[in-house]
Each structure stands twice: as C-alpha cells, then as structure tokens.
Design a protein around this motif. Structure first.
Motif, short mmCIF file in Angstrom:
data_model
loop_
_atom_site.label_atom_id
_atom_site.label_comp_id
_atom_site.label_asym_id
_atom_site.label_seq_id
_atom_site.Cartn_x
_atom_site.Cartn_y
_atom_site.Cartn_z
N MET A 1 1.24 6.95 -9.93
CA MET A 1 1.54 5.80 -9.10
C MET A 1 3.06 5.87 -8.38
O MET A 1 2.95 5.14 -7.46
CB MET A 1 1.51 4.88 -9.96
CG MET A 1 0.01 4.33 -10.22
SD MET A 1 -0.63 3.63 -8.89
CE MET A 1 -2.50 3.57 -9.45
N PRO A 2 3.98 6.61 -8.79
CA PRO A 2 5.04 6.41 -7.96
C PRO A 2 4.96 7.01 -6.76
O PRO A 2 5.81 6.65 -5.68
CB PRO A 2 6.01 7.67 -8.75
CG PRO A 2 5.53 7.83 -9.89
CD PRO A 2 4.17 7.43 -10.04
N ALA A 3 4.08 8.07 -6.27
CA ALA A 3 3.83 8.28 -4.83
C ALA A 3 3.45 7.17 -4.28
O ALA A 3 3.88 6.91 -2.78
CB ALA A 3 3.21 9.69 -4.85
N LYS A 4 2.64 6.35 -4.42
CA LYS A 4 1.95 5.35 -3.69
C LYS A 4 2.93 4.27 -3.60
O LYS A 4 3.22 3.65 -2.45
CB LYS A 4 0.86 4.53 -4.55
CG LYS A 4 0.18 3.58 -4.10
CD LYS A 4 -1.06 3.13 -4.70
CE LYS A 4 -1.60 1.94 -3.90
NZ LYS A 4 -2.93 1.28 -4.77
N ALA A 5 3.98 3.98 -4.51
CA ALA A 5 4.95 2.87 -4.49
C ALA A 5 6.00 3.60 -3.48
O ALA A 5 6.41 2.70 -2.52
CB ALA A 5 5.51 2.69 -5.82
N ALA A 6 6.09 4.73 -3.36
CA ALA A 6 7.01 5.25 -2.54
C ALA A 6 6.65 4.91 -0.80
O ALA A 6 7.22 4.69 -0.22
CB ALA A 6 7.42 6.69 -2.87
N LEU B 1 4.45 2.88 -0.07
CA LEU B 1 4.29 1.54 0.43
C LEU B 1 5.80 0.87 0.82
O LEU B 1 6.03 0.38 1.70
CB LEU B 1 3.92 0.58 -0.60
CG LEU B 1 2.56 0.70 -1.26
CD1 LEU B 1 2.12 0.06 -2.63
CD2 LEU B 1 1.54 -0.05 0.08
N ALA B 2 6.84 1.29 -0.09
CA ALA B 2 8.18 1.14 0.24
C ALA B 2 8.58 1.82 1.62
O ALA B 2 9.19 1.27 2.54
CB ALA B 2 9.18 1.55 -0.61
N LEU B 3 8.21 2.98 2.17
CA LEU B 3 8.50 3.67 3.19
C LEU B 3 7.83 2.86 4.49
O LEU B 3 8.26 2.78 5.45
CB LEU B 3 8.15 4.94 3.35
CG LEU B 3 9.03 5.91 2.42
CD1 LEU B 3 8.59 7.35 2.51
CD2 LEU B 3 10.66 5.94 2.95
N ALA B 4 6.59 2.44 4.34
CA ALA B 4 5.89 1.77 5.11
C ALA B 4 6.59 0.57 5.50
O ALA B 4 6.63 -0.03 6.75
CB ALA B 4 4.47 1.50 4.72
N GLU B 5 6.98 -0.30 4.37
CA GLU B 5 7.94 -1.62 4.73
C GLU B 5 9.09 -1.39 5.39
O GLU B 5 9.19 -2.15 6.35
CB GLU B 5 8.21 -2.21 3.36
CG GLU B 5 8.86 -3.47 3.35
CD GLU B 5 8.14 -4.59 4.24
OE1 GLU B 5 8.68 -5.41 4.73
OE2 GLU B 5 6.77 -4.72 4.15
#
Length: 61
Positions: free
Chosen positions: A1-6, A8-12
C-alpha cells in the motif's frame, strides 16, 4: 500500500501545482491589464526594454 499512498500524494501535489499555475496566470493577466490602463506603469514598462512581443511581461517560466 505505500506505493498507492505515494501516488495519491503525488496526484494531490500535481493538482495543487495546476491550481497555483491557474492563479498565477489570472494574476498576471490582471497586472498586465492594469499596466495597459495606467500611464505611469506604461511609461516604466516602455523604458525598461523588457517588454515582450505579445504586449505582456516576459515569463519567468
């Protein structure tokens, strides 16, 4: 899940950069418009030798 969180953060962050770019463009259009209406600003701009061909200020981007 860390890659997904990253992702999402980069998209924001990318969305925020796009929003800031739109705000900067809007402010720049307002400043250029005001400069066209203000005699003192036009005089300073004409004497600066920095005016671009499109009638606005040269972009730093």
């Amino acid at each position: 899940m860390p890659a997904k969180a990253a992702r999402l953060a980069l998209a924001e962050i990318a969305d925020q950069i796009e929003a800031l770019t739109r705000q900067i463009d809007k402010l720049e259009r307002g400043i250029v418009g005001e400069a066209k209406r203000d005699e003192d600003m036009r005089r300073v701009d004409d004497n600066s030798g920095r005016r671009s061909d499109h009638g606005g200020y040269p972009s730093k981007r």
